[in-house]
Design a protein around this motif. Structure first.
Motif, short mmCIF file in Angstrom:
data_model
loop_
_atom_site.label_atom_id
_atom_site.label_comp_id
_atom_site.label_asym_id
_atom_site.label_seq_id
_atom_site.Cartn_x
_atom_site.Cartn_y
_atom_site.Cartn_z
N ASP A 37 0.85 -1.21 0.00
CA ASP A 37 0.00 0.00 0.00
C ASP A 37 0.87 1.25 0.00
O ASP A 37 0.57 2.25 -0.62
N PHE A 38 1.95 1.18 0.80
CA PHE A 38 2.94 2.26 0.79
C PHE A 38 4.31 1.63 0.76
O PHE A 38 4.64 0.78 1.59
N SER A 39 5.11 2.02 -0.18
CA SER A 39 6.46 1.47 -0.28
C SER A 39 7.48 2.58 -0.11
O SER A 39 7.44 3.61 -0.79
N LEU A 40 8.37 2.37 0.89
CA LEU A 40 9.44 3.33 1.16
C LEU A 40 10.51 3.24 0.09
O LEU A 40 10.75 2.16 -0.46
N LEU A 41 11.18 4.36 -0.17
CA LEU A 41 12.40 4.31 -0.98
C LEU A 41 13.44 3.51 -0.18
O LEU A 41 13.47 3.59 1.04
N PRO A 42 14.29 2.73 -0.83
CA PRO A 42 15.21 1.85 -0.08
C PRO A 42 16.17 2.60 0.85
O PRO A 42 16.57 2.06 1.87
N ASP A 43 16.51 3.84 0.52
CA ASP A 43 17.41 4.60 1.40
C ASP A 43 16.73 5.89 1.85
O ASP A 43 17.33 6.94 1.95
N MET A 44 15.46 5.77 2.15
CA MET A 44 14.64 6.96 2.41
C MET A 44 15.15 7.77 3.59
O MET A 44 15.00 8.99 3.62
N ASP A 45 15.76 7.09 4.60
CA ASP A 45 16.21 7.85 5.77
C ASP A 45 17.37 8.80 5.45
O ASP A 45 17.67 9.69 6.23
N LYS A 46 17.97 8.64 4.27
CA LYS A 46 19.01 9.60 3.87
C LYS A 46 18.42 10.97 3.51
O LYS A 46 19.15 11.95 3.36
N LEU A 47 17.10 11.02 3.37
CA LEU A 47 16.46 12.31 3.07
C LEU A 47 16.30 13.19 4.31
O LEU A 47 15.95 14.36 4.20
N ASN A 48 16.55 12.62 5.51
CA ASN A 48 16.36 13.42 6.73
C ASN A 48 17.26 14.66 6.72
O ASN A 48 18.43 14.59 6.39
N PHE A 49 16.67 15.79 7.07
CA PHE A 49 17.37 17.07 7.11
C PHE A 49 17.95 17.48 5.75
O PHE A 49 18.91 18.20 5.67
N THR A 50 17.30 16.97 4.69
CA THR A 50 17.65 17.40 3.33
C THR A 50 16.49 18.23 2.79
O THR A 50 15.33 17.79 2.87
N GLU A 51 16.80 19.40 2.25
CA GLU A 51 15.72 20.24 1.71
C GLU A 51 15.35 19.68 0.34
O GLU A 51 16.15 19.69 -0.59
N LEU A 52 14.13 19.15 0.24
CA LEU A 52 13.67 18.52 -1.01
C LEU A 52 12.89 19.53 -1.84
O LEU A 52 11.96 20.15 -1.33
N PRO A 53 13.24 19.69 -3.11
CA PRO A 53 12.44 20.58 -3.96
C PRO A 53 11.07 19.96 -4.26
O PRO A 53 10.90 18.74 -4.13
N ALA A 54 10.13 20.79 -4.66
CA ALA A 54 8.83 20.27 -5.12
C ALA A 54 9.10 19.30 -6.26
O ALA A 54 10.02 19.50 -7.05
N GLY A 55 8.30 18.23 -6.34
CA GLY A 55 8.49 17.25 -7.41
C GLY A 55 9.39 16.09 -7.03
O GLY A 55 9.70 15.25 -7.87
N SER A 56 9.83 16.02 -5.75
CA SER A 56 10.70 14.91 -5.33
C SER A 56 9.87 13.64 -5.09
O SER A 56 8.75 13.70 -4.60
N LEU A 57 10.49 12.50 -5.41
CA LEU A 57 9.84 11.20 -5.18
C LEU A 57 9.87 10.90 -3.68
O LEU A 57 10.90 11.00 -3.03
N PHE A 58 8.69 10.49 -3.13
CA PHE A 58 8.58 10.26 -1.69
C PHE A 58 7.95 8.89 -1.41
O PHE A 58 7.23 8.70 -0.44
N GLY A 59 8.24 7.92 -2.26
CA GLY A 59 7.71 6.57 -2.07
C GLY A 59 6.72 6.20 -3.17
O GLY A 59 6.47 6.99 -4.08
N TRP A 60 6.21 4.97 -3.06
CA TRP A 60 5.28 4.47 -4.08
C TRP A 60 3.99 3.97 -3.42
O TRP A 60 3.99 3.62 -2.24
N THR A 61 2.95 3.93 -4.21
CA THR A 61 1.69 3.38 -3.74
C THR A 61 1.03 2.59 -4.86
O THR A 61 1.51 2.61 -6.00
N ARG A 62 -0.07 1.89 -4.51
CA ARG A 62 -0.80 1.19 -5.55
C ARG A 62 -1.85 2.13 -6.09
O ARG A 62 -2.55 2.79 -5.32
#
Ligand SMILES: [Zn+2]
Length: 350
Positions: free
Chosen positions: A252-277
């Motif tokens: 239902d929700f799939s994390l990016l494999p190294d998603m915790d590397k995004l912590n304290f990273t300023e993500l621009p609009a349009g960034s991938l934040f996981g997958w869903t069905r």
């Protein structure tokens, strides 16, 4: 269930054998949550809380190394120690089934036994001269060490800055200990990286030492370039019944494999934040007023969850139990301090 919860014990000295116990073994010496008051030279006490989350052992490791050092010499300042969820610590869990999260019980009015415990601890502090309060935690993803505050007063900022130049200000969740302690004295939550890292233990211990020796907080405002201050604007949770995977098609929700590397990273609009069905967004995001605002932050395009605005996440973790028990992450924005607003308003230091 009896073993899961015992009411507060209050001690005025360290029980025999306490410092030999790691977090898992504390339960052999302490019957349950325990407050320990120790006299030191300066009478305005430093309050330190550890193991509100039983798997977050850095606070206890820092504290027991510090207490061993002061075993044969006077403490520079009185200490008031709260050792929290020893039953969960015995099993290396955040909290146990049937318990309430020990860092979500500090607001008045809750109905659980743990809420009564929290009120009992706070009642013990009434009238006690307190210098500062420190609640020590770990997180399970890759995060820098940082301090959290719930007020933007000068003394709170100085206390937080003593630990890290990365400081997070939040007022939700509002049932946390540091927010309750803010009524008594400058108060911080420390996030010391992942449990088991020796750098986190050393850093926490050095910070406690500094607080033991500090005579007063500077009254002047902290210069803005001294601090990277962030404001938590939303708490992101999974919708109920969401099955989580890591890079797993069909979850239902799939994390990016190294998603915790995004912590304290300023993500621009349009960034991938996981997958869903399909097209359904499996996330909820709650702002400080308790409004659900996920649609302001996330979009779904052909199974990809995409950010809609620039955001910076914290506390992202790949640990599915933590995600279920707590939240997926927080979303933050950089906060500029208007100099006039954070002059000293809090005068409980000396
Ligand atoms: Zn924690």
């Amino acid at each position: 269930m009896e073993q899961l919860f015992r009411m507060l014990s209050i001690l005025t000295e360290l029980p025999e054998g306490l410092l030999q116990c790691d977090a898992r073994r504390l339960i052999k010496v302490l019957p349950g949550p325990t407050l320990i008051k120790l006299e030191g030279k300066q009478k305005n006490a430093l309050f330190i809380s550890v193991l509100l989350h039983g798997n977050e052992i850095t606070g206890w490791e820092a504290l027991r190394s510090l207490l061993a050092h002061y075993r044969d010499r006077p403490l520079p300042r009185s200490l008031c120690l709260f050792i929290g969820n020893v039953a969960a610590a015995a099993q290396g869990r955040r909290y146990l089934p049937g318990q309430t999260d020990y860092n979500r019980i500090w607001k008045e009015g809750g109905a659980m036994a743990e809420h009564r415990l929290a009120q009992k601890v706070l009642a013990e502090l009434d009238g006690m001269p307190l210098f500062a309060a420190i609640d020590i935690h770990n997180n399970s993803g890759m995060n820098p060490h940082y301090a959290c505050i719930n007020r933007l007063d000068a003394h709170f900022l100085h206390l937080a800055r003593l630990f890290s130049r990365t400081v997070v200000y939040f007022i939700r969740p509002d049932e946390v200990m540091s927010l309750a302690m803010a009524a008594y004295c400058p108060s911080v939550t420390l996030e010391c990286g992942q449990p088991g890292e020796s750098t986190g233990v050393l850093h926490a211990r050095e910070f406690i030492e500094a607080c033991l020796h500090l005579s007063a907080f500077p009254a002047h405002a902290l210069p803005a370039p001294e601090i990277d201050l962030f404001h938590t604007v939303a708490t992101v949770k999974l919708k109920p019944e969401t099955r989580v995977g890591i890079a797993e098609a069909g979850a239902d929700f799939s994390l990016l494999p190294d998603m915790d590397k995004l912590n304290f990273t300023e993500l621009p609009a349009g960034s991938l934040f996981g997958w869903t069905r399909g097209q359904r967004l499996p996330l909820q995001a709650w702002d400080e007023q308790g409004r659900e605002i996920a649609a302001e932050y996330f979009d779904v395009h052909e199974g990809e969850i995409i950010t809609r605005t620039p955001v910076m996440p914290s506390m992202l973790s790949l640990d599915r139990e933590i995600i279920r028990q707590d939240c997926l992450c927080y979303l933050m924005e950089r906060l500029q301090l208007p100099q006039a607003e954070h002059q000293a308003q809090h005068e409980c230091a000396d």
